[in-house]
Write a protein that holds these residues in place. Structure first.
Motif, PDB file in Angstrom:
ATOM      1  N   VAL A  34       0.913  -1.211  -0.099  1.00  0.00           N
ATOM      2  CA  VAL A  34      -0.041   0.029   0.188  1.00  0.00           C
ATOM      3  C   VAL A  34       0.949   1.050   0.189  1.00  0.00           C
ATOM      4  CG1 VAL A  34      -0.500   0.329   2.582  1.00  0.00           C
ATOM      5  CG2 VAL A  34      -2.191   0.859   0.859  1.00  0.00           C
ATOM      6  N   ASN A  35       2.003   1.175   0.625  1.00  0.00           N
ATOM      7  CA  ASN A  35       2.999   2.295   0.675  1.00  0.00           C
ATOM      8  C   ASN A  35       3.356   2.636  -0.989  1.00  0.00           C
ATOM      9  OD1 ASN A  35       2.925   3.408   3.048  1.00  0.00           O
ATOM     10  ND2 ASN A  35       4.585   2.149   3.927  1.00  0.00           N
ATOM     11  N   ALA A  36       3.796   1.649  -1.472  1.00  0.00           N
ATOM     12  CA  ALA A  36       4.128   1.653  -2.739  1.00  0.00           C
ATOM     13  C   ALA A  36       3.189   2.090  -3.723  1.00  0.00           C
ATOM     14  CB  ALA A  36       4.758   0.081  -3.413  1.00  0.00           C
ATOM     15  N   ARG A  37       1.981   1.674  -3.760  1.00  0.00           N
ATOM     16  CA  ARG A  37       0.841   2.113  -4.277  1.00  0.00           C
ATOM     17  C   ARG A  37       0.618   3.847  -4.294  1.00  0.00           C
ATOM     18  NH1 ARG A  37      -1.643  -2.667  -3.282  1.00  0.00           N
ATOM     19  NH2 ARG A  37      -2.737  -1.722  -1.609  1.00  0.00           N
ATOM     20  N   LEU A  38       0.765   4.094  -2.848  1.00  0.00           N
ATOM     21  CA  LEU A  38       0.647   5.462  -2.523  1.00  0.00           C
ATOM     22  C   LEU A  38       1.653   6.430  -3.132  1.00  0.00           C
ATOM     23  CD1 LEU A  38      -0.797   7.891  -0.924  1.00  0.00           C
ATOM     24  CD2 LEU A  38       0.541   7.104   1.085  1.00  0.00           C
ATOM     25  N   ILE A  39       2.683   5.814  -3.017  1.00  0.00           N
ATOM     26  CA  ILE A  39       4.149   6.559  -3.259  1.00  0.00           C
ATOM     27  C   ILE A  39       4.093   6.717  -5.023  1.00  0.00           C
ATOM     28  CG2 ILE A  39       6.517   6.570  -3.788  1.00  0.00           C
ATOM     29  CD1 ILE A  39       6.806   5.016  -0.908  1.00  0.00           C
ATOM     30  N   LEU A  40       3.611   5.678  -5.605  1.00  0.00           N
ATOM     31  CA  LEU A  40       3.438   5.745  -7.025  1.00  0.00           C
ATOM     32  C   LEU A  40       2.579   6.677  -7.677  1.00  0.00           C
ATOM     33  CD1 LEU A  40       4.244   2.276  -8.101  1.00  0.00           C
ATOM     34  CD2 LEU A  40       6.054   4.078  -8.328  1.00  0.00           C
ATOM     35  N   THR A  41       1.391   6.739  -6.802  1.00  0.00           N
ATOM     36  CA  THR A  41       0.159   7.595  -7.211  1.00  0.00           C
ATOM     37  C   THR A  41       0.624   9.208  -7.175  1.00  0.00           C
ATOM     38  OG1 THR A  41      -1.380   5.945  -6.609  1.00  0.00           O
ATOM     39  CG2 THR A  41      -2.063   8.174  -6.517  1.00  0.00           C
ATOM     40  N   LEU A  42       1.387   9.429  -6.073  1.00  0.00           N
ATOM     41  CA  LEU A  42       1.769  10.703  -5.638  1.00  0.00           C
ATOM     42  C   LEU A  42       2.920  11.273  -6.704  1.00  0.00           C
ATOM     43  CD1 LEU A  42       1.817  10.700  -1.795  1.00  0.00           C
ATOM     44  CD2 LEU A  42       0.403  12.075  -3.365  1.00  0.00           C
ATOM     45  N   ILE A  43       3.762  10.265  -7.184  1.00  0.00           N
ATOM     46  CA  ILE A  43       4.974  10.397  -8.196  1.00  0.00           C
ATOM     47  C   ILE A  43       4.131  10.844  -9.566  1.00  0.00           C
ATOM     48  CG2 ILE A  43       6.441   9.438  -9.665  1.00  0.00           C
ATOM     49  CD1 ILE A  43       7.849   8.076  -7.149  1.00  0.00           C
ATOM     50  N   ASN A  44       2.964   9.962  -9.969  1.00  0.00           N
ATOM     51  CA  ASN A  44       2.549  10.460 -10.960  1.00  0.00           C
ATOM     52  C   ASN A  44       1.775  11.576 -10.836  1.00  0.00           C
ATOM     53  OD1 ASN A  44       1.231   9.237 -13.747  1.00  0.00           O
ATOM     54  ND2 ASN A  44      -0.476   9.602 -12.425  1.00  0.00           N
ATOM     55  N   HIS A  45       1.108  12.040 -10.046  1.00  0.00           N
ATOM     56  CA  HIS A  45       0.628  13.396  -9.654  1.00  0.00           C
ATOM     57  C   HIS A  45       1.497  14.502  -9.860  1.00  0.00           C
ATOM     58  CE1 HIS A  45      -2.446  16.452  -8.358  1.00  0.00           C
ATOM     59  NE2 HIS A  45      -1.343  16.649  -7.464  1.00  0.00           N
ATOM     60  N   ILE A  46       2.853  14.195  -9.293  1.00  0.00           N
ATOM     61  CA  ILE A  46       3.796  15.277  -9.623  1.00  0.00           C
ATOM     62  C   ILE A  46       4.388  15.485 -10.802  1.00  0.00           C
ATOM     63  CG2 ILE A  46       6.222  16.116  -9.006  1.00  0.00           C
ATOM     64  CD1 ILE A  46       5.622  14.627  -6.201  1.00  0.00           C
ATOM     65  N   GLY A  47       4.466  14.126 -11.394  1.00  0.00           N
ATOM     66  CA  GLY A  47       4.862  14.294 -12.915  1.00  0.00           C
ATOM     67  C   GLY A  47       6.229  14.979 -13.350  1.00  0.00           C
ATOM     68  N   ASP A  48       6.865  15.540 -12.509  1.00  0.00           N
ATOM     69  CA  ASP A  48       8.019  16.438 -13.016  1.00  0.00           C
ATOM     70  C   ASP A  48       9.200  15.592 -12.420  1.00  0.00           C
ATOM     71  OD1 ASP A  48       9.377  19.066 -13.868  1.00  0.00           O
ATOM     72  OD2 ASP A  48      10.226  18.724 -11.982  1.00  0.00           O
ATOM     73  N   ARG A  49       9.913  14.914 -13.480  1.00  0.00           N
ATOM     74  CA  ARG A  49      10.964  14.221 -13.261  1.00  0.00           C
ATOM     75  C   ARG A  49      12.072  14.905 -11.964  1.00  0.00           C
ATOM     76  NH1 ARG A  49      16.301  12.475 -15.071  1.00  0.00           N
ATOM     77  NH2 ARG A  49      16.323  10.292 -15.163  1.00  0.00           N
ATOM     78  N   GLU A  50      12.311  15.818 -12.435  1.00  0.00           N
ATOM     79  CA  GLU A  50      13.461  16.663 -11.490  1.00  0.00           C
ATOM     80  C   GLU A  50      12.964  16.914 -10.240  1.00  0.00           C
ATOM     81  OE1 GLU A  50      16.510  17.225 -12.236  1.00  0.00           O
ATOM     82  OE2 GLU A  50      15.987  16.159 -14.274  1.00  0.00           O
ATOM     83  N   THR A  51      11.826  17.183 -10.059  1.00  0.00           N
ATOM     84  CA  THR A  51      11.227  17.162  -8.680  1.00  0.00           C
ATOM     85  C   THR A  51      11.215  15.864  -7.957  1.00  0.00           C
ATOM     86  OG1 THR A  51       9.716  18.965  -9.409  1.00  0.00           O
ATOM     87  CG2 THR A  51       9.213  17.813  -7.204  1.00  0.00           C
ATOM     88  N   ILE A  52      10.733  14.906  -8.675  1.00  0.00           N
ATOM     89  CA  ILE A  52      10.843  13.489  -8.045  1.00  0.00           C
ATOM     90  C   ILE A  52      12.077  12.994  -7.835  1.00  0.00           C
ATOM     91  CG2 ILE A  52      10.271  10.997  -8.831  1.00  0.00           C
ATOM     92  CD1 ILE A  52       8.001  12.417 -10.716  1.00  0.00           C
ATOM     93  N   LEU A  53      13.056  13.188  -8.671  1.00  0.00           N
ATOM     94  CA  LEU A  53      14.575  12.928  -8.381  1.00  0.00           C
ATOM     95  C   LEU A  53      15.020  13.579  -7.103  1.00  0.00           C
ATOM     96  CD1 LEU A  53      16.150  12.415 -12.086  1.00  0.00           C
ATOM     97  CD2 LEU A  53      15.206  10.945 -10.320  1.00  0.00           C
ATOM     98  N   GLU A  54      14.542  15.009  -6.837  1.00  0.00           N
ATOM     99  CA  GLU A  54      15.060  15.576  -5.868  1.00  0.00           C
ATOM    100  C   GLU A  54      14.486  15.186  -4.554  1.00  0.00           C
ATOM    101  OE1 GLU A  54      14.794  20.226  -4.165  1.00  0.00           O
ATOM    102  OE2 GLU A  54      14.055  19.875  -6.218  1.00  0.00           O
ATOM    103  N   ALA A  55      13.116  14.643  -4.561  1.00  0.00           N
ATOM    104  CA  ALA A  55      12.626  13.922  -3.382  1.00  0.00           C
ATOM    105  C   ALA A  55      13.169  12.565  -3.100  1.00  0.00           C
ATOM    106  CB  ALA A  55      11.181  13.837  -3.796  1.00  0.00           C
ATOM    107  N   ILE A  56      13.553  11.973  -3.931  1.00  0.00           N
ATOM    108  CA  ILE A  56      14.275  10.672  -3.754  1.00  0.00           C
ATOM    109  C   ILE A  56      15.616  11.135  -3.185  1.00  0.00           C
ATOM    110  CG2 ILE A  56      15.547   8.646  -4.878  1.00  0.00           C
ATOM    111  CD1 ILE A  56      13.045   8.726  -7.169  1.00  0.00           C
ATOM    112  N   ALA A  57      16.296  11.856  -3.584  1.00  0.00           N
ATOM    113  CA  ALA A  57      17.583  12.279  -3.029  1.00  0.00           C
ATOM    114  C   ALA A  57      17.285  12.694  -1.488  1.00  0.00           C
ATOM    115  CB  ALA A  57      18.166  13.333  -3.526  1.00  0.00           C
ATOM    116  N   VAL A  58      16.154  13.391  -1.309  1.00  0.00           N
ATOM    117  CA  VAL A  58      15.742  13.944   0.265  1.00  0.00           C
ATOM    118  C   VAL A  58      15.562  12.556   0.980  1.00  0.00           C
ATOM    119  CG1 VAL A  58      14.299  14.928   1.533  1.00  0.00           C
ATOM    120  CG2 VAL A  58      15.158  16.453  -0.264  1.00  0.00           C
TER     121      VAL A  58
END
Length: 64
Positions: A34-58
């Motif tokens: 369920v955490n994976a589904r939530l994370i992937l849903t939010l990543i899809n909503h964000i949609g911006d690759r650089e922002t997602i990569l920054e979040a992964i780094a954080v």
């Protein structure tokens, strides 16, 4: 889009309660799914690759 790292959430306590309730009654494997589904849903909503990569780094402890 730049990653927002300052508090930016209306009703954080209510959201936290919903997140905790999401895991009630689930075993560890189902909670991970369920955490994976939530994370992937939010990543899809964000949609911006650089922002997602920054979040992964954080999340990895790379920067705050």
């Amino acid at each position: 889009m730049s990653l927002i790292l300052t508090p930016n959430l209306v009703d954080p306590d209510g959201i936290y309660e919903k997140l905790i309730a999401l895991h009630e009654g689930r075993d560890a494997a189902d909670s991970q799914r369920v955490n994976a589904r939530l994370i992937l849903t939010l990543i899809n909503h964000i949609g911006d690759r650089e922002t997602i990569l920054e979040a992964i780094a954080v999340a990895a402890g790379g920067k705050v």
